[in-house]
Design an enzyme around this catalytic site. Structure first.
Site, short mmCIF file in Angstrom:
data_model
loop_
_atom_site.label_atom_id
_atom_site.label_comp_id
_atom_site.label_asym_id
_atom_site.label_seq_id
_atom_site.Cartn_x
_atom_site.Cartn_y
_atom_site.Cartn_z
N ARG A 57 7.30 -4.49 9.19
CA ARG A 57 6.70 -5.68 8.56
C ARG A 57 7.60 -6.32 7.53
NH1 ARG A 57 3.06 -2.75 10.46
NH2 ARG A 57 4.38 -1.12 9.64
N THR A 58 8.13 -5.51 6.63
CA THR A 58 8.84 -6.11 5.50
C THR A 58 10.09 -6.82 5.99
OG1 THR A 58 7.96 -4.33 4.16
CG2 THR A 58 9.70 -5.64 3.18
N LYS A 86 31.85 4.96 3.76
CA LYS A 86 33.27 5.21 3.49
C LYS A 86 33.50 5.39 1.99
CE LYS A 86 34.79 2.23 7.31
NZ LYS A 86 35.46 0.95 7.61
N ARG A 107 16.21 -2.90 0.97
CA ARG A 107 15.37 -1.70 0.90
C ARG A 107 16.32 -0.52 0.85
NH1 ARG A 107 10.18 -0.37 4.60
NH2 ARG A 107 9.31 -1.77 3.03
N HIS A 135 7.59 -1.78 -4.83
CA HIS A 135 7.62 -2.64 -3.64
C HIS A 135 6.92 -3.94 -4.05
CE1 HIS A 135 7.73 -4.03 0.35
NE2 HIS A 135 7.20 -3.00 1.00
C1 NCD Z 1 5.07 0.51 2.81
C2 NCD Z 1 6.43 0.95 2.28
O1 NCD Z 1 7.43 0.85 2.97
O2 NCD Z 1 6.43 1.36 1.13
N1 NCD Z 1 5.19 -0.19 4.01
C3 NCD Z 1 5.32 -1.54 3.97
O3 NCD Z 1 6.32 -2.06 3.50
N2 NCD Z 1 4.27 -2.28 4.40
C4 NCD Z 1 4.06 1.58 2.87
C5 NCD Z 1 4.37 2.81 3.69
O4 NCD Z 1 5.44 2.95 4.27
O5 NCD Z 1 3.47 3.66 3.78
#
Ligand code: NCD
Length: 339
Positions: A57-58, A86, A107, A135
């Site tokens: 999703r993200t 590296k 991320r 997040h």
């Molecule tokens: C979350 C995350 O990555 O922190 N997922 C997301 O981005 N919707 C929650 C999760 O992974 O449980």
């Protein structure tokens, strides 16, 4: 805050007016997200997505949001295919990548790594999740969803009563959400977690300091009564020392149709940041609730697109120019249903 050119690393950067501004720009973005209109307002701009942890999703919603605004997306999804393996520092990496792009989403598995990267970046950086820390954009889309769901019930974010359920120790989405709630009035938070997976002190400190009500529960049945929203989360297996350790915490709390109708108020909204752990051992949120009208989980993921479009528009200073570069949609776009 003035969003133009800013990094978004933590919800601690935001006040209530900032959150409301993001939500009002999100409303402007809705017809574009829903393919009723097209815009090219970010024509020529490049987003770089750097996702060094699993994501559906993200990553895809950030990329789609940027494409829907007329920009282009470059990305890498595997640290092993970058020069970080590296021995390149995050600082050098940031200097290079920010020369190729106008905004970056990262991320990273380590808490604080996105902020460290941002210090050397010449382009604004959005935190797409750093370890178990934060997040922030997930929390914004969650709050936007809560606001919309409650509006339909003639309620608002002030006086919200919410139960946050599951892995509150490692869940970065809940950390950001809990921290953000302190900006509103008269909030009640039920923290429902197994004994070893409670929310860290620093996550709830500001909520307590602002005088909100925080109650701890180890029994699901007690924690989910008398709330407006159930926010269910997955056990974050990847943060445990072993899969066996994680398994001890799975399946302890399960919300399904029977549990919901026995303990929850009929109006209670059901949310989850996704992914659900649908394996037999876990199943924290049963599919038997999917057709329930209060099941807002996929409205939540749809809202992710709208909120991320709003953030890009604000950071790149085009929130008032979107209409100038827009047109009616010119292809078949009626197939999808938006709630
Ligand atoms: C979350 C995350 O990555 O922190 N997922 C997301 O981005 N919707 C929650 C999760 O992974 O449980």
């Amino acid at each position: 805050m003035n969003f133009v050119g800013e990094h978004i690393l933590s919800v601690a950067q935001l006040n209530r007016a900032d959150v409301e501004e993001i939500f009002s720009v999100a409303d402007i973005m809705t017809p574009f997200a829903h393919r009723e209109r097209v815009t090219r307002v970010l024509d020529g701009a490049i987003l770089c997505n750097l996702f060094f942890e699993a994501s559906t999703r993200t990553r895809l919603s950030f990329g789609t949001a940027f494409n829907l605004l007329g920009g282009s997306v470059i990305e890498t999804t595997d640290m092993a295919s970058t020069s970080l393996v590296k021995g390149e520092s995050l600082q050098d990496f940031a200097r290079v990548v920010s020369g190729y792009s106008d905004v970056i989403v990262m991320r990273h598995p380590i808490d604080g790594a996105v902020a460290e990267f941002a210090e050397s970046s010449r382009s604004p950086v959005l935190n797409g999740g750093d370890g178990s820390n934060e997040h922030p954009t997930q929390a914004l889309l969650d709050l936007y969803t809560i606001k919309k769901e409650l509006r339909a019930r003639k309620k608002d974010l002030d006086d919200l009563r919410i139960a946050v359920i599951g892995d509150l120790k490692y869940g970065r989405a809940v950390h950001s959400l809990i921290k953000l709630l302190k900006l509103f009035r008269n909030i009640t938070v039920h923290l429902v977690a197994p004994p070893d997976l409670g929310a860290p002190e620093n996550v709830i400190a500001d909520l307590l300091k602002a005088g909100h009500e925080v109650q701890h529960f180890e029994q699901l049945a007690h924690g989910i009564q008398t709330v407006d929203v159930l926010y269910v989360t997955r056990i974050q297996e990847e943060r445990f020392s072993s899969s066996a350790e994680a398994h001890k915490c799975k399946g302890l709390f399960r919300i399904n149709q029977a549990v919901f109708s026995q303990y929850c108020e009929p109006d209670t909204v059901i949310m989850h940041p996704l992914p659900r752990d649908s394996r037999d051992a876990a199943q924290e949120l049963s599919v038997d609730l999917d057709s329930h009208p209060n099941f807002a989980v996929f409205r939540q993921s749809d809202n992710g697109l709208i909120v991320r479009m709003a953030l890009f528009a604000l950071i790149l200073d085009v929130e008032n120019k979107v209409e100038d570069h827009s047109a009616p949609v010119g292809w078949f776009s009626d197939a999808k249903k938006w709630d």
